[in-house]
Write a protein that holds these residues in place. Structure first.
Motif, PDB file in Angstrom:
ATOM      1  N   LEU A 110       3.855   9.224  -4.029  1.00 25.05           N
ATOM      2  CA  LEU A 110       3.041   9.658  -5.170  1.00 25.05           C
ATOM      3  C   LEU A 110       1.672   8.993  -5.098  1.00 25.05           C
ATOM      4  CD1 LEU A 110       5.339   9.629  -8.358  1.00 25.05           C
ATOM      5  CD2 LEU A 110       4.644  11.568  -6.939  1.00 25.05           C
ATOM      6  N   PRO A 111       0.617   9.709  -5.475  1.00 26.45           N
ATOM      7  CA  PRO A 111      -0.721   9.126  -5.416  1.00 26.45           C
ATOM      8  C   PRO A 111      -0.910   8.024  -6.473  1.00 26.45           C
ATOM      9  CG  PRO A 111      -0.802  11.300  -6.427  1.00 26.45           C
ATOM     10  CD  PRO A 111       0.600  11.100  -5.936  1.00 26.45           C
ATOM     11  N   PRO A 112      -1.840   7.103  -6.237  1.00 24.93           N
ATOM     12  CA  PRO A 112      -2.048   5.974  -7.142  1.00 24.93           C
ATOM     13  C   PRO A 112      -2.223   6.363  -8.607  1.00 24.93           C
ATOM     14  CG  PRO A 112      -3.316   5.632  -5.146  1.00 24.93           C
ATOM     15  CD  PRO A 112      -2.713   7.016  -5.048  1.00 24.93           C
ATOM     16  N   HIS A 113      -2.942   7.467  -8.887  1.00 25.20           N
ATOM     17  CA  HIS A 113      -3.159   7.792 -10.304  1.00 25.20           C
ATOM     18  C   HIS A 113      -1.874   8.210 -10.999  1.00 25.20           C
ATOM     19  CE1 HIS A 113      -3.056  12.203  -9.815  1.00 25.20           C
ATOM     20  NE2 HIS A 113      -3.624  11.977  -8.646  1.00 25.20           N
ATOM     21  N   ALA A 114      -0.957   8.855 -10.237  1.00 28.72           N
ATOM     22  CA  ALA A 114       0.332   9.247 -10.809  1.00 28.72           C
ATOM     23  C   ALA A 114       1.166   7.994 -11.103  1.00 28.72           C
ATOM     24  CB  ALA A 114       1.077  10.176  -9.865  1.00 28.72           C
ATOM     25  N   LEU A 115       1.092   7.020 -10.187  1.00 30.04           N
ATOM     26  CA  LEU A 115       1.843   5.770 -10.380  1.00 30.04           C
ATOM     27  C   LEU A 115       1.243   4.956 -11.523  1.00 30.04           C
ATOM     28  CD1 LEU A 115       2.341   4.973  -6.603  1.00 30.04           C
ATOM     29  CD2 LEU A 115       4.098   5.719  -8.237  1.00 30.04           C
ATOM     30  N   PHE A 116      -0.071   5.009 -11.632  1.00 30.14           N
ATOM     31  CA  PHE A 116      -0.797   4.337 -12.722  1.00 30.14           C
ATOM     32  C   PHE A 116      -0.235   4.797 -14.068  1.00 30.14           C
ATOM     33  CE2 PHE A 116      -4.322   4.077 -15.736  1.00 30.14           C
ATOM     34  CZ  PHE A 116      -4.890   2.847 -15.457  1.00 30.14           C
ATOM     35  N   HIS A 117      -0.016   6.117 -14.193  1.00 30.80           N
ATOM     36  CA  HIS A 117       0.514   6.639 -15.454  1.00 30.80           C
ATOM     37  C   HIS A 117       1.952   6.215 -15.702  1.00 30.80           C
ATOM     38  CE1 HIS A 117      -2.984   8.705 -16.780  1.00 30.80           C
ATOM     39  NE2 HIS A 117      -3.145   9.257 -15.589  1.00 30.80           N
ATOM     40  N   LYS A 118       2.657   5.844 -14.650  1.00 40.63           N
ATOM     41  CA  LYS A 118       4.023   5.343 -14.814  1.00 40.63           C
ATOM     42  C   LYS A 118       4.030   3.835 -15.056  1.00 40.63           C
ATOM     43  CE  LYS A 118       6.126   8.860 -11.860  1.00 40.63           C
ATOM     44  NZ  LYS A 118       6.756   9.611 -12.984  1.00 40.63           N
ATOM     45  N   ASN A 139       0.818  -1.214   0.000  1.00 43.51           N
ATOM     46  CA  ASN A 139       0.000   0.000   0.000  1.00 43.51           C
ATOM     47  C   ASN A 139       0.850   1.262   0.000  1.00 43.51           C
ATOM     48  OD1 ASN A 139      -2.490  -1.205  -0.210  1.00 43.51           O
ATOM     49  ND2 ASN A 139      -2.750  -1.428   2.002  1.00 43.51           N
ATOM     50  N   VAL A 140       1.991   1.203   0.669  1.00 45.56           N
ATOM     51  CA  VAL A 140       2.877   2.368   0.671  1.00 45.56           C
ATOM     52  C   VAL A 140       3.523   2.521  -0.708  1.00 45.56           C
ATOM     53  CG1 VAL A 140       4.979   3.387   1.635  1.00 45.56           C
ATOM     54  CG2 VAL A 140       3.299   2.331   3.163  1.00 45.56           C
ATOM     55  N   ILE A 141       4.034   1.431  -1.270  1.00 43.58           N
ATOM     56  CA  ILE A 141       4.667   1.515  -2.594  1.00 43.58           C
ATOM     57  C   ILE A 141       3.672   2.030  -3.627  1.00 43.58           C
ATOM     58  CG2 ILE A 141       5.708   0.195  -4.486  1.00 43.58           C
ATOM     59  CD1 ILE A 141       6.840  -1.739  -2.362  1.00 43.58           C
ATOM     60  N   ALA A 142       2.438   1.533  -3.552  1.00 46.52           N
ATOM     61  CA  ALA A 142       1.427   1.874  -4.563  1.00 46.52           C
ATOM     62  C   ALA A 142       0.735   3.209  -4.289  1.00 46.52           C
ATOM     63  CB  ALA A 142       0.405   0.743  -4.655  1.00 46.52           C
ATOM     64  N   GLY A 143       1.189   3.928  -3.271  1.00 49.08           N
ATOM     65  CA  GLY A 143       0.666   5.265  -3.024  1.00 49.08           C
ATOM     66  C   GLY A 143      -0.678   5.310  -2.316  1.00 49.08           C
ATOM     67  N   VAL A 144      -1.115   4.160  -1.802  1.00 51.48           N
ATOM     68  CA  VAL A 144      -2.398   4.121  -1.092  1.00 51.48           C
ATOM     69  C   VAL A 144      -2.237   4.689   0.324  1.00 51.48           C
ATOM     70  CG1 VAL A 144      -4.270   2.615  -0.303  1.00 51.48           C
ATOM     71  CG2 VAL A 144      -3.091   2.115  -2.455  1.00 51.48           C
ATOM     72  N   LEU A 145      -1.063   4.451   0.918  1.00 47.08           N
ATOM     73  CA  LEU A 145      -0.757   4.973   2.253  1.00 47.08           C
ATOM     74  C   LEU A 145       0.546   5.765   2.186  1.00 47.08           C
ATOM     75  CD1 LEU A 145      -1.174   1.743   4.463  1.00 47.08           C
ATOM     76  CD2 LEU A 145      -2.703   3.730   4.474  1.00 47.08           C
ATOM     77  N   PRO A 146       0.612   6.918   2.860  1.00 48.54           N
ATOM     78  CA  PRO A 146       1.903   7.622   2.896  1.00 48.54           C
ATOM     79  C   PRO A 146       2.846   6.930   3.875  1.00 48.54           C
ATOM     80  CG  PRO A 146       0.264   8.811   4.185  1.00 48.54           C
ATOM     81  CD  PRO A 146      -0.447   7.626   3.587  1.00 48.54           C
ATOM     82  N   MET A 195      11.539   4.204  -8.526  1.00 46.24           N
ATOM     83  CA  MET A 195      11.216   3.367  -9.685  1.00 46.24           C
ATOM     84  C   MET A 195      12.188   3.771 -10.792  1.00 46.24           C
ATOM     85  SD  MET A 195       7.593   2.932 -11.608  1.00 46.24           S
ATOM     86  CE  MET A 195       7.397   1.962 -13.091  1.00 46.24           C
ATOM     87  N   GLN A 196      13.021   2.864 -11.191  1.00 45.39           N
ATOM     88  CA  GLN A 196      14.088   3.124 -12.165  1.00 45.39           C
ATOM     89  C   GLN A 196      14.837   4.417 -11.853  1.00 45.39           C
ATOM     90  OE1 GLN A 196      11.896   2.310 -15.879  1.00 45.39           O
ATOM     91  NE2 GLN A 196      13.093   0.427 -15.916  1.00 45.39           N
ATOM     92  N   GLY A 197      15.190   4.540 -10.597  1.00 48.91           N
ATOM     93  CA  GLY A 197      16.014   5.666 -10.165  1.00 48.91           C
ATOM     94  C   GLY A 197      15.232   6.920  -9.794  1.00 48.91           C
ATOM     95  N   GLU A 198      13.959   6.964 -10.183  1.00 50.02           N
ATOM     96  CA  GLU A 198      13.151   8.155  -9.892  1.00 50.02           C
ATOM     97  C   GLU A 198      12.453   7.995  -8.547  1.00 50.02           C
ATOM     98  OE1 GLU A 198       9.189  10.432 -11.640  1.00 50.02           O
ATOM     99  OE2 GLU A 198      10.014   8.692 -12.705  1.00 50.02           O
ATOM    100  N   ASP A 199      12.534   9.045  -7.742  1.00 48.74           N
ATOM    101  CA  ASP A 199      11.888   8.985  -6.431  1.00 48.74           C
ATOM    102  C   ASP A 199      10.373   9.040  -6.603  1.00 48.74           C
ATOM    103  OD1 ASP A 199      11.034   9.293  -3.818  1.00 48.74           O
ATOM    104  OD2 ASP A 199      12.695  10.613  -3.276  1.00 48.74           O
ATOM    105  N   ILE A 200       9.686   7.994  -6.194  1.00 51.20           N
ATOM    106  CA  ILE A 200       8.218   7.965  -6.332  1.00 51.20           C
ATOM    107  C   ILE A 200       7.546   7.903  -4.958  1.00 51.20           C
ATOM    108  CG2 ILE A 200       8.193   6.914  -8.641  1.00 51.20           C
ATOM    109  CD1 ILE A 200       7.476   4.209  -7.152  1.00 51.20           C
ATOM    110  N   THR A 201       8.321   8.148  -3.904  1.00 53.32           N
ATOM    111  CA  THR A 201       7.789   8.046  -2.544  1.00 53.32           C
ATOM    112  C   THR A 201       6.549   8.916  -2.370  1.00 53.32           C
ATOM    113  OG1 THR A 201      10.118   7.978  -1.896  1.00 53.32           O
ATOM    114  CG2 THR A 201       8.483   8.009  -0.122  1.00 53.32           C
TER     115      THR A 201
END
Ligand SMILES: Nc1ncnc2c1ncn2[C@@H]1O[C@H](COP(=O)(O)OP(=O)(O)O)[C@@H](O)[C@H]1O
Ligand SMILES: [Mg+2]
Length: 260
Positions: free
Chosen positions: A68-76, A45-52, A60-66
Motif C-alpha cells: 500500500l502507498p504511504p498515504h494509504a498507510l498514513f490514513h491507517k 521502507n517496504v513496510i511503510a510503502g516506500v518500496l514495493p 496490520m491487525q490482520g489486514e493485508d497492507i502489502t
C-alpha cells in the motif's frame, strides 16, 4: 499489530531483505538492531510503502497492507518519520507541524470563497495543537525558528512531532539518535515513552545506541543479512551467539554491541 511474513526485497541480484519474518506487538516499543547493511532501513521502507516488496506479506491487525502507498498507510495510522524536506527548511518549526494534517478546509476554492470564518477557526485549532506538540517535546522556544536552522537533534524531535499532529497508531523511527547529543537523546527517549504510555503509540525503533535501545525497547529484534536472527530482551540478544557472530563479522564498527 504488524506481521511481516517471509519478506524479500531484491535490488537486481542483491537480496537486501532476504526472507524476513517478524511481528510487532501492539503497545510495544520494539527495537530493531543489526550491523550496517543488515536490511533494516529497506525493511522499514517496504513496510511503510516506500518500496514495493519483491515477495512476502505485511499485515496490520490482520489486514493485508502489502505494497500500500504511504498515504494509504498514513490514513491507517502507520507512519514513518522522514527528514524535514528541503522545501520546508525555510518554514518555522510551528509551520512545519501545521502542514501535516491533510484535508484542511482552506485547500479548496469553494472554502476560500465561502468559508473564511471556518478556515480561521481551523487554523487557530491547528496552531494550538502545534504549540501543544512543541511543548510536549520541550521545544517551545523553537516555535518561530526556521526548521533549516535548528540542530540535528532538534530536527529529530520535530520529525517525531509531525507524527503527533495526526492520530498515529504505529510509528517507525530510523536512527533517531544519529548525531544527537546525550541531552536531546534523553528528551527523545522520554517523548517516545510518553507517547507510548499516554497515547498508546506502538513504536518500531532502529538505533545503534544500545543504551537507548536498552532503556526504551522490549523486545529487541536483531537482523543480519536480510533476515531476523533473534528476538528477545536486549540482554538476551547480547548473549546470543549468532548475534555476536553477525556483529563481529562486520569488524570493529559495532564493537559496543558485544561489550568489548
Ligand atoms: N536502492 C538500493 N539499491 C541497491 N542496493 C540497496 C538499495 N538500498 C539498500 N541497498 C543495499 O541493501 C543493503 C541493506 O541496506 P539497508 O537496508 O540500508 O541496511 P541497514 O539499514 O540495516 O544498514 C545494503 O547492502 C545496501 O547497500
Ligand atoms: Mg539503515
Amino acid at each position: 499489530m504488524i506481521t511481516v511474513e517471509n519478506l524479500h526485497k531484491h535490488f537486481g541480484g542483491f537480496h537486501a531483505v532476504d526472507g524476513a519474518s517478524l511481528s510487532v506487538r501492539e503497545g510495544s516499543i520494539t527495537g530493531l538492531i543489526g550491523p550496517n547493511g543488515a536490511g533494516k532501513t529497506t525493511l522499514f521502507n517496504v513496510i511503510a510503502g516506500v518500496l514495493p516488496p519483491t515477495s512476502g506479506r505485511v499485515t496490520m491487525q490482520g489486514e493485508d497492507i502489502t505494497g500500500l502507498p504511504p498515504h494509504a498507510l498514513f490514513h491507517k495510522g502507520l507512519l514513518r518519520t522522514f527528514q524535514i524536506a528541503h522545501e520546508f527548511a525555510s518554514m518555522t518549526c510551528r509551520e512545519n507541524l501545521m502542514m501535516v494534517p491533510g484535508g484542511q478546509s482552506g485547500e479548496t476554492l469553494w472554502n476560500t470563497w465561502f468559508g473564511r470564518k471556518r478556515i480561521a477557526e481551523e487554523e487557530r485549532a491547528l496552531r494550538a495543537k502545534a504549540d501543544e506538540v512543541l511543548e510536549f517535546l520541550t521545544i517551545t522556544h523553537l516555535a518561530d525558528q526556521r526548521a533549516g536552522e535548528i540542530s540535528g537533534g532538534q530536527k529529530k524531535l520535530l520529525e517525531l512531532g509531525r507524527t503527533m499532529m495526526v492520530d498515529a497508531r504505529i510509528v517507525f523511527l530510523d536512527e533517531v539518535g544519529a548525531g544527537v547529543n546525550r541531552t536531546l537523546l534523553n528528551t527523545i527517549a522520554e517523548a517516545i515513552l510518553n507517547l507510548n504510555r499516554e497515547r498508546g503509540y506502538t513504536f518500531v525503533v532502529i538505533e545503534h545506541d544500545m543504551d537507548f535501545i536498552g532503556r526504551i525497547c522490549d523486545p529487541v529484534i536483531c537482523m543480519a543479512e536480510g533476515r531476523v536472527l533473534a528476538e528477545g530482551t536486549l540482554d538476551e540478544i547480547k548473549a546470543n551467539e549468532q548475534v555476536i557472530e553477525a556483529y563481529l563479522g562486520t569488524g570493529l564498527k559495532n564493537k559496543d554491541m558485544v561489550g568489548t
